[in-house]
Enzyme design. Structure first.
Site, mmCIF file in Angstrom:
data_model
loop_
_atom_site.group_PDB
_atom_site.id
_atom_site.type_symbol
_atom_site.label_atom_id
_atom_site.label_comp_id
_atom_site.label_asym_id
_atom_site.label_seq_id
_atom_site.Cartn_x
_atom_site.Cartn_y
_atom_site.Cartn_z
ATOM 1 N NE ARG A 64 7.531 3.192 4.131
ATOM 2 C CZ ARG A 64 6.860 4.337 4.183
ATOM 3 N NH1 ARG A 64 6.501 4.838 5.346
ATOM 4 N NH2 ARG A 64 6.526 4.974 3.070
ATOM 5 C CB THR A 72 5.648 6.500 -11.318
ATOM 6 O OG1 THR A 72 6.474 7.669 -11.314
ATOM 7 C CG2 THR A 72 5.404 6.082 -9.876
ATOM 8 C CB ALA A 84 -34.411 -27.393 25.030
ATOM 9 N NE ARG A 110 -40.221 -41.078 26.565
ATOM 10 C CZ ARG A 110 -40.970 -39.985 26.616
ATOM 11 N NH1 ARG A 110 -40.650 -38.907 25.908
ATOM 12 N NH2 ARG A 110 -42.036 -39.956 27.360
HETATM 13 C C1 UD1 Z 1 5.000 9.281 -6.181
HETATM 14 C C2 UD1 Z 1 5.258 10.554 -6.997
HETATM 15 C C3 UD1 Z 1 5.227 11.773 -6.081
HETATM 16 C C4 UD1 Z 1 3.898 11.814 -5.347
HETATM 17 C C5 UD1 Z 1 3.657 10.508 -4.598
HETATM 18 C C6 UD1 Z 1 2.271 10.487 -4.050
HETATM 19 C C7 UD1 Z 1 6.739 9.888 -8.808
HETATM 20 C C8 UD1 Z 1 8.127 9.869 -9.296
HETATM 21 N N1 UD1 Z 1 6.542 10.442 -7.617
HETATM 22 O O1 UD1 Z 1 6.099 9.178 -5.282
HETATM 23 O O2 UD1 Z 1 5.382 12.951 -6.837
HETATM 24 O O3 UD1 Z 1 3.905 12.913 -4.446
HETATM 25 O O4 UD1 Z 1 3.769 9.384 -5.503
HETATM 26 O O5 UD1 Z 1 2.101 9.367 -3.250
HETATM 27 O O6 UD1 Z 1 5.838 9.440 -9.489
HETATM 28 N N2 UD1 Z 1 4.910 1.929 -8.834
HETATM 29 C C9 UD1 Z 1 4.956 0.976 -9.816
HETATM 30 N N3 UD1 Z 1 6.140 0.781 -10.473
HETATM 31 C C10 UD1 Z 1 7.267 1.470 -10.181
HETATM 32 C C11 UD1 Z 1 7.197 2.440 -9.163
HETATM 33 C C12 UD1 Z 1 6.009 2.655 -8.512
HETATM 34 O O7 UD1 Z 1 3.966 0.325 -10.126
HETATM 35 O O8 UD1 Z 1 8.281 1.222 -10.834
HETATM 36 C C13 UD1 Z 1 3.640 2.152 -8.139
HETATM 37 C C14 UD1 Z 1 3.747 1.816 -6.658
HETATM 38 O O9 UD1 Z 1 3.345 0.471 -6.424
HETATM 39 C C15 UD1 Z 1 2.755 2.793 -6.032
HETATM 40 C C16 UD1 Z 1 2.813 3.994 -6.962
HETATM 41 O O10 UD1 Z 1 3.337 3.519 -8.187
HETATM 42 O O11 UD1 Z 1 1.442 2.304 -6.050
HETATM 43 C C17 UD1 Z 1 3.646 5.117 -6.403
HETATM 44 O O12 UD1 Z 1 4.950 4.668 -6.233
HETATM 45 P P1 UD1 Z 1 5.859 5.158 -5.042
HETATM 46 O O13 UD1 Z 1 7.170 4.541 -5.172
HETATM 47 O O14 UD1 Z 1 5.132 5.009 -3.761
HETATM 48 O O15 UD1 Z 1 5.991 6.721 -5.398
HETATM 49 P P2 UD1 Z 1 6.467 7.843 -4.446
HETATM 50 O O16 UD1 Z 1 7.927 7.798 -4.329
HETATM 51 O O17 UD1 Z 1 5.666 7.834 -3.226
#
Ligand code: UD1
Ligand code: CA
Length: 457
Positions: free
Chosen positions: A15, A79, A379, A439
């Protein structure tokens, strides 16, 4: 216990609509990930491991510091999967603290409070209660208030979606059985991802107590997913900075038109007009006045200095008490101004020491120069410090007077109380007290007739 910090930074940031990895976008002049790294580093007895993925090379290059360990998550499978990649960095007898690279304003105080609750039998989870919890994982509790687990928005029932306490993503876990718990996380959920949030129910089933803690402000746990959110956090950050400055005795013409992209320290009764930007390390004395539209980086500025509108200071620059600068002045790296010195409009200085009470008031370039006290530079005077290959220095001793529109061809020295006639091209030294003029002599032609327009036949 030692703290092994895992920073999740593999996500794409779709996004943002950007060719640059999301965590390299800047808040207050510093990459989002830089904020998180700096806060993580400030925690006692910590080690840092960053999980990179999208744009991993660019991200790693931006942070070459040797204390960072990097692991790559080539596919973003969730995550939980991300933390699994970091397992080689996690010591069993330490606490694992999970942070997000796109949540820049998390504070060390909040993290320390969170960590303080962790022991072999307790895990600590950072939660917030939001009026609008849409999109976040919800915290599930039993009737007694004990945390049971987390359910993601996309997996939640209508009833669960009404829960307003949400997961911030930040958690601190005793690492002893981390590997075991992570291995039990599956991906049979609405998104087909390995959710780190499943760890909560798994740990609880293993007899671990889940302690929750809330941050002092909700902004601490806000993530950046779009440029709009980035801007909202930027404005929040700048407003907080402005409030702190005002509380310390600085007048701001408008707190909404103030930007600090680094660190600004000021004495009392300093006044800053609108649209000023401070970068790097800037130290202001007391009673400093800064006019509108000034950009000041890496500068030490003494008491009572006046900087008029539209001046640019690119440090390292030091300005002693009582000096006056601008409007429209440009002080470049290595400029050192003495007390009560004056730099006027359209004057550029670089790598030059300008002594006490000396004046360069209009339209000049002063580079690689050492200027004594009470020197007057007329100047349009220019130091010709560069022959196309090498740089040479100019010395103007105390009390020297340089007439307007002089070219000082370096290396050259003008002695104490010496004078240079206006319009001179000075290629040789002028001794103490002497007058140097270089000059062509003026010639007046008597009876001169102006040409008249020839008429076309
Ligand atoms: C996650 C949480 C959610 C929480 C929210 C807060 C999980 C499953 N969900 O959701 O409970 O309310 O954050 O913002 O954890 N990332 C990686 N690798 C991955 C996936 C994500 O490094 O495979 C990193 C992303 O870059 C980001 C962070 O982890 O910095 C969170 O990932 P994102 O996909 O935004 O999680 P949400 O779906 O928002
Ligand atoms: Ca998110």
């Amino acid at each position: 216990m030692a703290v092994d910090i895992v920073i999740l930074a593999a996500g794409k940031g779709t996004r943002m609509r950007s060719a640059m990895p999301k965590v390299l976008h800047t808040l207050a002049g510093k990459p989002l990930l830089g904020h998180v790294i700096d806060t993580a580093r400030s925690l006692p007895d910590s080690s840092l491991c960053v999980v990179s993925g999208h744009g991993a090379t660019a991200v790693q290059q931006r942070f070459p510091e040797p204390d960072l360990q990097w692991v790559e998550q080539t596919e973003q499978l969730g995550t939980g999967h991300a933390v699994m990649q970091a397992l080689p960095c996690l010591r069993e007898d330490a606490i694992t603290l999970v942070l997000y690279g796109d949540v820049p304003l998390i504070s060390a105080a909040t993290l320390e409070a969170l960590i303080s609750h962790v022991n072999d039998h307790t895990l600590a989870l950072l939660t917030v209660t939001l009026d609008n919890p849409v999109g976040y994982g919800r915290i599930l509790r039993d009737d007694a208030g004990n945390v049971l687990g987390i359910v993601e928005e996309k997996d939640a029932t209508t009833l669960q979606k009404m829960i307003t306490e949400v997961n911030t993503g930040v958690m601190a876990v005793p690492a002893g059985r981390m590997a075991q718990w992570l291995a039990r996380i599956g991906n049979s959920n609405a998104q087909g991802e390995y959710y780190l949030t499943d760890l909560i129910a798994i740990a609880r089933d293993a007899g671990i107590t889940i302690h929750t803690h809330q941050p002092a402000t909700a902004q601490e746990t806000e993530g950046v997913n779009s440029r709009q959110q980035l801007n909202e956090l930027e404005r929040y950050y700048q407003r907080q900075y402005a409030l702190e400055l005002m509380a310390s005795g600085v007048t701001l013409a408008d707190a909404e038109r103030f930007d600090c992209r680094g660190m600004l320290v000021s004495g009392q009764d300093t006044a800053i007009d609108i649209n000023c930007i401070f970068e790097g390390q800037v130290t202001l004395g007391s009673n400093v006045q800064i006019g509108p539209n000034c950009v000041i980086s890496d500068a030490t500025i003494g008491d009572g200095v006046v900087i008029k509108a539209n001046s640019v200071i690119e440090g390292p620059v030091s300005i002693a008490a009582g000096a006056q600068i601008g409007p429209f002045a440009r002080l470049r790296p290595g400029t050192e101004l003495g007390e009560n010195a004056r730099i006027g409009n359209f004057v550029e200085t670089k790598k030059s020491r300008i002594g006490q009470g000396s004046k360069i008031n209009h339209l000049s370039y002063i580079g690689d120069a050492t200027i004594g006290a009470n020197v007057n530079v007329g100047a349009g005077t220019i130091t010709c410090n560069y022959d196309g290959v090498n740089k040479f220095s100019t010395t103007l001793k105390d009390g020297a007077f340089i007439g307007s529109n002089t070219s000082l061809v370096a290396p050259v020295t003008v002695g104490t109380n010496a004078t240079v006639g206006a319009g001179s091209t000075i290629t040789g030294n002028v001794a103490d007290g002497e007058l140097g003029v270089a000059r062509s002599k003026q010639k007046n032609i008597q009876g001169w007739q102006r040409p008249v327009k020839t008429s076309k036949e």
